[in-house]
Design a protein around this motif. Sequence first.
Motif, short mmCIF file in Angstrom:
data_model
loop_
_atom_site.label_atom_id
_atom_site.label_comp_id
_atom_site.label_asym_id
_atom_site.label_seq_id
_atom_site.Cartn_x
_atom_site.Cartn_y
_atom_site.Cartn_z
N LEU A 37 0.83 -1.20 0.00
CA LEU A 37 0.00 0.00 0.00
C LEU A 37 0.86 1.25 0.00
O LEU A 37 0.58 2.22 -0.72
N ASP A 38 1.92 1.24 0.80
CA ASP A 38 2.84 2.39 0.85
C ASP A 38 3.55 2.57 -0.49
O ASP A 38 3.70 3.70 -0.97
N ALA A 39 3.97 1.48 -1.10
CA ALA A 39 4.66 1.54 -2.39
C ALA A 39 3.72 2.04 -3.47
O ALA A 39 4.14 2.81 -4.36
N PHE A 40 2.46 1.63 -3.42
CA PHE A 40 1.46 2.10 -4.39
C PHE A 40 1.37 3.62 -4.35
O PHE A 40 1.45 4.28 -5.40
N SER A 41 1.22 4.18 -3.17
CA SER A 41 1.11 5.64 -3.04
C SER A 41 2.40 6.32 -3.49
O SER A 41 2.35 7.33 -4.21
N HIS A 42 3.52 5.79 -3.10
CA HIS A 42 4.82 6.36 -3.49
C HIS A 42 5.01 6.32 -4.99
O HIS A 42 5.38 7.32 -5.63
N ASP A 43 4.77 5.17 -5.59
CA ASP A 43 4.96 5.01 -7.04
C ASP A 43 4.01 5.89 -7.84
O ASP A 43 4.37 6.42 -8.90
N ALA A 44 2.79 6.06 -7.35
CA ALA A 44 1.84 6.95 -8.02
C ALA A 44 2.40 8.37 -8.08
O ALA A 44 2.41 9.01 -9.13
N LYS A 45 2.89 8.84 -6.95
CA LYS A 45 3.45 10.20 -6.88
C LYS A 45 4.68 10.35 -7.76
O LYS A 45 4.94 11.42 -8.31
N GLU A 46 5.43 9.28 -7.93
CA GLU A 46 6.64 9.31 -8.75
C GLU A 46 6.35 9.48 -10.24
O GLU A 46 7.26 9.80 -11.00
N MET A 47 5.10 9.30 -10.66
CA MET A 47 4.76 9.50 -12.08
C MET A 47 4.78 10.99 -12.46
O MET A 47 4.89 11.33 -13.63
N THR A 48 4.67 11.87 -11.46
CA THR A 48 4.63 13.31 -11.71
C THR A 48 5.83 13.74 -12.55
O THR A 48 6.97 13.41 -12.25
N GLY A 49 5.53 14.45 -13.64
CA GLY A 49 6.58 14.97 -14.51
C GLY A 49 7.13 13.99 -15.51
O GLY A 49 7.90 14.36 -16.39
N LYS A 50 6.75 12.73 -15.41
CA LYS A 50 7.24 11.71 -16.34
C LYS A 50 6.27 11.47 -17.49
O LYS A 50 6.60 10.75 -18.43
N ILE A 51 5.09 12.05 -17.41
CA ILE A 51 4.07 11.93 -18.44
C ILE A 51 3.68 13.35 -18.85
O ILE A 51 3.44 14.20 -17.99
N ASP A 52 3.62 13.59 -20.15
CA ASP A 52 3.30 14.93 -20.65
C ASP A 52 2.02 15.45 -20.03
O ASP A 52 0.96 14.83 -20.12
N GLY A 53 2.13 16.58 -19.36
CA GLY A 53 0.98 17.24 -18.75
C GLY A 53 0.69 16.84 -17.32
O GLY A 53 -0.06 17.54 -16.64
N LEU A 54 1.26 15.75 -16.84
CA LEU A 54 0.99 15.31 -15.46
C LEU A 54 1.80 16.18 -14.50
O LEU A 54 3.00 16.00 -14.35
N THR A 55 1.11 17.14 -13.89
CA THR A 55 1.80 18.13 -13.06
C THR A 55 1.81 17.81 -11.58
O THR A 55 2.66 18.31 -10.85
N SER A 56 0.87 16.99 -11.12
CA SER A 56 0.91 16.58 -9.72
C SER A 56 0.07 15.33 -9.52
O SER A 56 -0.89 15.08 -10.25
N VAL A 57 0.46 14.56 -8.50
CA VAL A 57 -0.28 13.37 -8.12
C VAL A 57 -0.34 13.33 -6.60
O VAL A 57 0.68 13.44 -5.93
#
Length: 121
Positions: A37-57
């Motif tokens: 569960l902790d890794a899920f939340s962490h990994d979701a936030k790590e997507m920020t800036g790695k996908i065009d237009g994704l500015t925050s998670v």
Amino acid sequence: NAEYMGIYGDHLAAFRMSVIKHVVMFRFKEGTPQETLDAFSHDAKEMTGKIDGLTSVACGPTFTTDRAAGWTHVLVCDIALNGRDHNEALQTYAKHAVHQAFIAKYVNVWEAQKLAVDILA
């Protein structure tokens, strides 16, 4: 033309700079380890800036479980339109390899049913 842009320019610029609020609610399978569960939340936030237009998670467990109707975790993404229409911006996020890898990593630990909604903000 110049007159059109003078009248509507600010509105059009604001529309092009609008943000999609992409909200997904999850239920995790019984017995899912806290580390997952902790890794899920962490990994979701790590997507920020790695996908065009994704500015925050923002992602994590709800603390209002009494009114969450069984949903345990929430993911909220801000996806900038960057001149695209909302469907194109959302599909860019949905089909991106980083997002697909995130789904593949966690699809077996959440219940099959998810709830997703999207608004322009």
